[in-house]
Design an enzyme around this catalytic site. Structure first.
Site, PDB file in Angstrom:
ATOM      1  N   ASP B  11      -7.853 -13.776   3.635  1.00  0.00           N
ATOM      2  CA  ASP B  11      -7.671 -12.388   3.223  1.00  0.00           C
ATOM      3  C   ASP B  11      -8.585 -12.190   2.023  1.00  0.00           C
ATOM      4  O   ASP B  11      -8.284 -12.648   0.923  1.00  0.00           O
ATOM      5  CB  ASP B  11      -6.193 -12.163   2.860  1.00  0.00           C
ATOM      6  CG  ASP B  11      -5.950 -10.798   2.224  1.00  0.00           C
ATOM      7  OD1 ASP B  11      -6.891  -9.977   2.167  1.00  0.00           O
ATOM      8  OD2 ASP B  11      -4.810 -10.554   1.785  1.00  0.00           O
ATOM      9  N   LYS B  73     -15.623  -5.762  -3.574  1.00  0.00           N
ATOM     10  CA  LYS B  73     -15.389  -5.308  -2.197  1.00  0.00           C
ATOM     11  C   LYS B  73     -15.559  -3.784  -2.079  1.00  0.00           C
ATOM     12  O   LYS B  73     -15.858  -3.265  -1.013  1.00  0.00           O
ATOM     13  CB  LYS B  73     -13.973  -5.711  -1.792  1.00  0.00           C
ATOM     14  CG  LYS B  73     -13.625  -5.469  -0.332  1.00  0.00           C
ATOM     15  CD  LYS B  73     -12.211  -5.968  -0.069  1.00  0.00           C
ATOM     16  CE  LYS B  73     -11.725  -5.630   1.319  1.00  0.00           C
ATOM     17  NZ  LYS B  73     -10.336  -6.111   1.503  1.00  0.00           N
ATOM     18  N   GLU B 174      -6.822  -5.916   8.488  1.00  0.00           N
ATOM     19  CA  GLU B 174      -5.717  -6.389   7.655  1.00  0.00           C
ATOM     20  C   GLU B 174      -4.340  -5.968   8.178  1.00  0.00           C
ATOM     21  O   GLU B 174      -3.454  -6.806   8.313  1.00  0.00           O
ATOM     22  CB  GLU B 174      -5.919  -5.937   6.201  1.00  0.00           C
ATOM     23  CG  GLU B 174      -7.050  -6.719   5.527  1.00  0.00           C
ATOM     24  CD  GLU B 174      -7.659  -6.026   4.330  1.00  0.00           C
ATOM     25  OE1 GLU B 174      -7.110  -5.009   3.859  1.00  0.00           O
ATOM     26  OE2 GLU B 174      -8.708  -6.503   3.857  1.00  0.00           O
ATOM     27  N   ASP B 196      -0.413  -0.367   4.214  1.00  0.00           N
ATOM     28  CA  ASP B 196      -1.191  -1.370   3.494  1.00  0.00           C
ATOM     29  C   ASP B 196      -1.953  -0.729   2.341  1.00  0.00           C
ATOM     30  O   ASP B 196      -3.008  -0.131   2.532  1.00  0.00           O
ATOM     31  CB  ASP B 196      -2.146  -2.051   4.489  1.00  0.00           C
ATOM     32  CG  ASP B 196      -3.051  -3.093   3.840  1.00  0.00           C
ATOM     33  OD1 ASP B 196      -2.970  -3.286   2.610  1.00  0.00           O
ATOM     34  OD2 ASP B 196      -3.847  -3.722   4.568  1.00  0.00           O
TER      35      ASP B 196
END
Lengths: 179, 531
Positions: B11, B73, B174, B196
């Site tokens: 992850d 990211k 994810e 999420d």
């Protein structure tokens, strides 16, 4: 059929080679009266048998490519048949005279429509000119540049104000001189 | 089992990363030598040339703000001119520069790094953690990405894996990974929603979970919304309060901002447990006369809730759209899974409970569940007898550029993958040698409001009058959610050569060079612990 067994792989190749000739109901192995939940059940069953992940560890690229091709079509069939509106249009499409062309769901794109309109507008303005132009097109296809050049040359004499024909003539002149 | 191949699930988060493997049939998060199971996604370049990654690296954000790369990211797979990058230029303490083809690079100590190279250092650390645990080399991985990541972002994440010397088995969404960890081996038959909220992105996915098939019905996301934005609201408030008290604008001081950011994040976490948080920075700024100022504030939970209410509401607008695409109502969902650290905030838990009219599931750890799901998928891909199938969807509509600023859809969002579509192009000029197309992802008809994926050129067409050559272009979205484009001449069946003439991504040469640099890079481990 258990696609996972090696003895079925030749059939897998055959299915991949012929899948373009199947409609979505045939791809999902369903009657055209199949209900929505049957569509999903079939999609799940085929996913268990043919999902690329199941073939992930296999080194044989030919088998992998066949599985991918078939499974992508399974996904496509499911995508269209689970959507009520698309399913109605699709059933109408494959029941009509253009069945062979409509086995894959098509929504005529705006770009293609415009392209067709463009194709329909004639380059030459006179019937004789158009005839010469069409003849030249065929000759160009065969690479007969000299013949095409002569036809277009005659057409430009008929239509002296046609810029498109003039441009084509210049192009052909280069071609026939080996340009 | 001796000699059994192991593949890891990683992850790779905006704020934190986590790695897991399946051991004896059980998915497990692997801790580092110090027992830490989550690792800050921070890469710090120390003065002595050493590079540190993880929670140690994070400690340097304040002392070496220019060489500690965090939240990278948010920049991966973006163009330099994008809004996100413009914003990062104003708030990031490290230097962001423009690379070739409008790409983004970070500059540290006069060296320039691409974003995949930074991510590769984090991946290298994750790999080292697993290798230390199992005692041998592990080279295969499933890496997760936000569901709403576009093709450029997925491609660059995959490149990061390759640079780190990994064989990337799959780029996995994810929320899908989380649903897999939740439903794996449970024999459920449920519709679940995965909410999420990560450090930098928000995703909602609606899934139909069966015994062995996990079908994503729809996914929707906002790649500009995450826990970082919550921190930022607290930071803005702190700066404002400080200015009122002292007349000093701390936002102009990068060192002060780093300290404020750290304190804001701590306050946010404290508010998950308590009704109020004490914020105290003993030495936040020094004025021109050399006087040191401290910052001392109290933030209550209700003050905080007010600050972020609009952000929370934005997530539910996204949920509305996802449910609509899945043709479900919130009440028809059987289970709700929370993913990401920020979902621990009471304002999130309460709002989710209210929206879905049910108690969110608490069996899964929101910080670990994605890595666990990735490990399960990695293991399933290596297993010949695998019987777990993830049927995912593409998050954004794939589009073809037409004329002017317009596009038309090729593959709609929330279409199951893998899938392909073909389009036929006819040459528009005599003896046309090549066909050029531009492809985009996004939900607008206007090209300028979509993300440009690339410009493809299909060359080597046979000479013929216009309209006589028909080129069939196939647009494929594969199981990684990646877009592949190929073309062939319909009449001759000959494949056209394909060149991508416009793309912010890395070339094969760039990747190979980066791979070499990554292999040579030593990541310092434990040096700081001994102090």
């Amino acid at each position: 059929m258990d696609y996972t067994q090696p003895q079925f792989w030749p059939q897998l190749q055959q299915l991949a080679a012929t899948i373009d000739g199947l409609d979505y109901f045939q791809v999902l192995n369903l009657p055209s009266s199949a209900a929505g939940n049957q569509v999903r059940d079939s999609y799940y069953a085929l996913s268990r048998a043919l999902h690329p992940d199941k073939f992930f560890h296999i080194a044989d690229d030919v088998t992998k490519a066949a599985v991918h091709k078939i499974y992508k079509r399974v996904t496509e069939a499911y995508t269209i048949l689970k959507d009520e509106k698309k399913r109605i249009k699709y059933v109408a499409d494959i029941s009509g005279p253009d069945r062979a062309k409509k086995l894959r769901f098509t929504e005529e794109s705006e770009a293609e429509q415009k392209e067709q309109q463009k194709m329909a507008t004639k380059v030459a303005k006179t019937p004789k000119g158009e005839q010469l132009y069409q003849a030249a097109l065929l000759e160009m296809k065969k690479g007969q540049w000299d013949k095409a050049y002569k036809n277009i040359q005659t057409a430009t004499v008929l239509e002296s104000g046609n810029a498109e024909l003039k441009a084509l003539l210049a192009d052909l002149d280069k071609k026939r001189k080996g340009g | 089992m001796a000699g059994k191949q192991i593949a890891m699930g990683i992850d790779l988060g905006t704020s934190n990363s986590c790695v897991a493997i399946v051991e004896d049939g059980v998915p497990k998060v692997i801790a580092n030598e110090w027992g830490e199971r989550t690792h800050a996604s921070v890469v710090t370049f120390l003065d002595d040339g050493a590079i540190v990654v993880g929670n140690d690296a994070k400690k340097h954000i304040i002392t070496s703000p220019k060489t500690a790369i965090y939240s990278s990211k948010r920049l991966i797979g973006r163009y330099f001119f994008s809004e996100e990058v413009k914003k990062a230029l104003t708030v990031c303490s490290y230097e962001i520069v423009e690379g070739p083809n409008n790409s983004v690079r970070v500059k540290v100590n006069d060296k320039v790094y691409s974003l995949p190279e930074i991510a590769a250092m984090i991946l290298k650390e994750m790999r080292a953690i697993v290798e230390a645990h199992v005692g041998h080399a592990v080279t295969q991985a499933v890496i997760t990405v936000p569901a709403n990541f576009n093709d450029n972002q997925r491609q660059e994440t995959k490149n990061a894996g390759r640079i780190a010397g990994l064989e990337v088995l799959r780029i996995l969404n994810e929320p899908t990974a989380a649903a897999l960890a939740y439903g794996f081996g449970q024999n459920l038959n449920q519709k679940v929603a995965v909410y999420d909220l990560g450090g930098g992105t928000f995703d909602i996915s609606i899934l139909q979970i069966g015994e062995d098939v996990f079908e994503v019905l729809s996914t929707q996301g906002d790649t500009y919304l995450g826990g970082d934005d919550f921190d930022e609201r607290i930071m803005q408030w702190m700066v404002q309060q400080f200015q009122q008290q002292t007349g000093i604008d701390a936002s102009r001081d990068r060192l002060a901002l780093s300290k404020i950011k750290e304190a804001a994040e701590r306050a946010k976490i404290e508010l998950s447990e308590r009704d109020r948080a004490a914020i105290h920075i003993p030495h936040v700024v020094t004025d021109k006369q050399g006087n040191a100022y401290e910052l001392d504030l109290q933030l209550t939970r209700s003050q905080f809730n007010q600050m972020v209410m609009d952000l929370v509401q934005r997530t539910f607008k996204v949920c509305d759209e996802a449910l609509q695409s899945a043709r479900l109502t919130a009440a028809e969902v059987d289970g709700v899974i929370l993913v990401g650290g920020p979902t621990r905030l009471p304002i999130i838990t309460n709002s989710v409970r209210h929206y879905f009219q049910r108690e969110p599931n608490t069996d899964v750890d929101p910080d670990l569940v994605v890595a666990l799901g990735a490990a399960i998928q990695a293991d399933a891909l290596l297993d010949q007898d695998t019987n777990t199938f993830l049927l995912d969807v593409t998050p954004q509509t794939l589009r073809l550029g037409t004329v002017g600023d317009y596009t038309e859809p090729i593959i709609d969002r929330n279409t199951s993958i893998p899938i392909d579509r073909t389009r036929t192009f006819v040459t528009a000029a005599d003896n046309q040698e090549k066909v050029k197309i531009r492809i985009f992802q996004g939900e607008s008809r206007k090209a300028s409001e979509c993300q440009l994926l690339g410009e493809f050129e299909f060359g080597g067409l046979r000479p013929a009058p216009r309209g006589m050559v028909k080129v069939e272009v196939t647009f494929e979205i594969d199981t990684d959610g990646l877009v592949n484009v190929s073309a062939r001449d319909i009449e001759t069946g000959q494949k056209a050569s394909t060149t991508i003439t416009l793309s912010g991504g890395m070339t094969e040469g760039d990747i190979a060079a980066a791979q070499e640099r990554n292999a040579e890079t030593e990541i310092a481990r434990g040096a700081l612990r001994e102090e």
